[in-house]
Design a protein around this motif. Structure first.
Motif, mmCIF file in Angstrom:
data_model
loop_
_atom_site.group_PDB
_atom_site.id
_atom_site.type_symbol
_atom_site.label_atom_id
_atom_site.label_comp_id
_atom_site.label_asym_id
_atom_site.label_seq_id
_atom_site.Cartn_x
_atom_site.Cartn_y
_atom_site.Cartn_z
ATOM 1 N N GLU A 7 0.899 -1.152 0.000
ATOM 2 C CA GLU A 7 0.000 0.000 0.000
ATOM 3 C C GLU A 7 0.934 1.197 0.000
ATOM 4 N N LYS A 8 0.873 1.945 -1.084
ATOM 5 C CA LYS A 8 1.833 3.027 -1.344
ATOM 6 C C LYS A 8 3.214 2.406 -1.334
ATOM 7 N N THR A 9 4.086 2.777 -0.410
ATOM 8 C CA THR A 9 5.435 2.209 -0.386
ATOM 9 C C THR A 9 5.620 1.190 0.733
ATOM 10 N N GLN A 10 4.585 0.936 1.505
ATOM 11 C CA GLN A 10 4.658 0.010 2.634
ATOM 12 C C GLN A 10 4.298 -1.408 2.210
ATOM 13 N N GLN A 11 5.222 -2.340 2.458
ATOM 14 C CA GLN A 11 4.930 -3.743 2.154
ATOM 15 C C GLN A 11 3.929 -4.267 3.165
ATOM 16 N N ILE A 12 2.841 -4.881 2.658
ATOM 17 C CA ILE A 12 1.775 -5.352 3.548
ATOM 18 C C ILE A 12 1.550 -6.859 3.475
ATOM 19 N N SER A 13 2.065 -7.515 2.424
ATOM 20 C CA SER A 13 1.812 -8.955 2.301
ATOM 21 C C SER A 13 2.880 -9.636 1.474
ATOM 22 N N VAL A 14 2.991 -10.943 1.707
ATOM 23 C CA VAL A 14 3.918 -11.783 0.953
ATOM 24 C C VAL A 14 3.253 -13.134 0.699
ATOM 25 N N GLY A 15 3.691 -13.796 -0.312
ATOM 26 C CA GLY A 15 3.233 -15.142 -0.621
ATOM 27 C C GLY A 15 4.262 -15.796 -1.528
ATOM 28 N N ARG A 16 4.189 -17.113 -1.643
ATOM 29 C CA ARG A 16 5.131 -17.798 -2.536
ATOM 30 C C ARG A 16 4.451 -18.955 -3.222
ATOM 31 N N LEU A 17 4.689 -19.044 -4.524
ATOM 32 C CA LEU A 17 4.197 -20.133 -5.359
ATOM 33 C C LEU A 17 5.399 -20.918 -5.855
ATOM 34 N N THR A 18 5.420 -22.213 -5.534
ATOM 35 C CA THR A 18 6.556 -23.055 -5.880
ATOM 36 C C THR A 18 6.116 -24.161 -6.831
ATOM 37 N N PRO A 19 6.784 -24.285 -7.980
ATOM 38 C CA PRO A 19 6.462 -25.391 -8.888
ATOM 39 C C PRO A 19 6.863 -26.727 -8.263
ATOM 40 N N LEU A 20 5.971 -27.710 -8.375
ATOM 41 C CA LEU A 20 6.266 -29.070 -7.905
ATOM 42 C C LEU A 20 6.539 -30.008 -9.074
ATOM 43 N N VAL A 58 -4.527 -15.549 -2.603
ATOM 44 C CA VAL A 58 -4.793 -16.934 -3.021
ATOM 45 C C VAL A 58 -5.246 -16.960 -4.478
ATOM 46 N N ARG A 59 -6.127 -16.066 -4.850
ATOM 47 C CA ARG A 59 -6.600 -16.025 -6.238
ATOM 48 C C ARG A 59 -5.467 -15.689 -7.201
ATOM 49 N N ALA A 60 -4.615 -14.745 -6.820
ATOM 50 C CA ALA A 60 -3.485 -14.385 -7.686
ATOM 51 C C ALA A 60 -2.516 -15.561 -7.835
ATOM 52 N N LEU A 61 -2.241 -16.277 -6.752
ATOM 53 C CA LEU A 61 -1.354 -17.435 -6.823
ATOM 54 C C LEU A 61 -1.962 -18.533 -7.693
ATOM 55 N N ALA A 62 -3.262 -18.753 -7.548
ATOM 56 C CA ALA A 62 -3.942 -19.757 -8.377
ATOM 57 C C ALA A 62 -3.923 -19.334 -9.847
ATOM 58 N N ASP A 63 -4.187 -18.071 -10.116
ATOM 59 C CA ASP A 63 -4.156 -17.570 -11.501
ATOM 60 C C ASP A 63 -2.763 -17.707 -12.118
ATOM 61 N N LYS A 64 -1.738 -17.436 -11.322
ATOM 62 C CA LYS A 64 -0.359 -17.569 -11.813
ATOM 63 C C LYS A 64 -0.060 -19.033 -12.133
ATOM 64 N N ALA A 65 -0.504 -19.937 -11.261
ATOM 65 C CA ALA A 65 -0.289 -21.368 -11.500
ATOM 66 C C ALA A 65 -0.968 -21.789 -12.798
ATOM 67 N N VAL A 66 -2.192 -21.337 -13.025
ATOM 68 C CA VAL A 66 -2.904 -21.657 -14.272
ATOM 69 C C VAL A 66 -2.152 -21.095 -15.471
ATOM 70 N N ALA A 67 -1.689 -19.851 -15.375
ATOM 71 C CA ALA A 67 -0.949 -19.220 -16.467
ATOM 72 C C ALA A 67 0.333 -19.985 -16.802
ATOM 73 N N LEU A 68 0.895 -20.662 -15.803
ATOM 74 C CA LEU A 68 2.111 -21.451 -16.005
ATOM 75 C C LEU A 68 1.804 -22.897 -16.401
ATOM 76 N N GLY A 69 0.523 -23.210 -16.637
ATOM 77 C CA GLY A 69 0.128 -24.548 -17.069
ATOM 78 C C GLY A 69 -0.295 -25.469 -15.947
ATOM 79 N N ALA A 83 1.786 -29.164 -11.322
ATOM 80 C CA ALA A 83 1.446 -28.985 -9.914
ATOM 81 C C ALA A 83 2.265 -27.863 -9.294
ATOM 82 N N PHE A 84 1.605 -27.082 -8.444
ATOM 83 C CA PHE A 84 2.245 -25.978 -7.748
ATOM 84 C C PHE A 84 1.850 -26.026 -6.283
ATOM 85 N N LYS A 85 2.625 -25.339 -5.460
ATOM 86 C CA LYS A 85 2.355 -25.316 -4.027
ATOM 87 C C LYS A 85 2.397 -23.883 -3.522
ATOM 88 N N ILE A 86 1.397 -23.519 -2.747
ATOM 89 C CA ILE A 86 1.469 -22.259 -2.009
ATOM 90 C C ILE A 86 2.331 -22.560 -0.798
#
Length: 151
Positions: free
Chosen positions: A48-61, A87-98, A65-68
């Protein structure tokens, strides 16, 4: 205004590591906040603006298959649908990567949240860092019911 972006590999790890330490080690007491997959993962950071508010990681298996690996949100931003966005962004990224399957090692106290996000239990409960967890899976090919619909 919230802004989110994916950063691949070690650059993403470097950007997210302080917040991960703050949330997972300092606040929640986890002993392991990094692993050998940092350079092979997609790190998701939110600001939010310049303040980091969240993190997540998507790992290819594998190819499909991918793992949050984790999702972390600053206390002031919890219960404001930021987790849903991640969660939706991570799922969308996984779909975009096949990807066709998305897994997550879920602490028992947030299992209901992942069920709301269309994850299902996949296996037995286990203990990790003295906390009960369960493996969960989301089928990325399955059409999920709109949460806003009553039908």
């Amino acid at each position: 205004m919230l802004e989110f972006r994916f950063i691949f590999g070690n650059n993403g790890y470097e950007i997210s590591k302080d917040m991960r330490k703050s949330i997972f080690a300092d606040e929640l007491g986890y002993t392991c906040i990094c692993d050998e997959y940092e350079d092979k993962s997609y790190h998701f950071v939110g600001y939010e603006k310049t303040q980091q508010i969240s993190v997540g990681r998507l790992t290819p298996l594998g190819e499909r298959a991918f793992k949050i690996s984790y999702i972390g949100i600053k206390k002031d931003y919890r219960r404001q649908y930021v987790g849903d966005l991640i969660v939706r962004a991570l799922a969308d990224k996984a779909v975009a990567l096949g990807g066709t399957s998305l897994f997550a090692e879920v602490p028992a106290d947030v299992q209901k949240f992942f069920e709301f996000e269309d994850f299902e239990i996949y296996g037995d409960k286990f203990t990790k860092d003295s906390k009960e967890h369960v493996m969960m899976k989301k089928d990325l090919l399955k059409t999920h019911k709109c949460r806003g619909c009553s039908k």
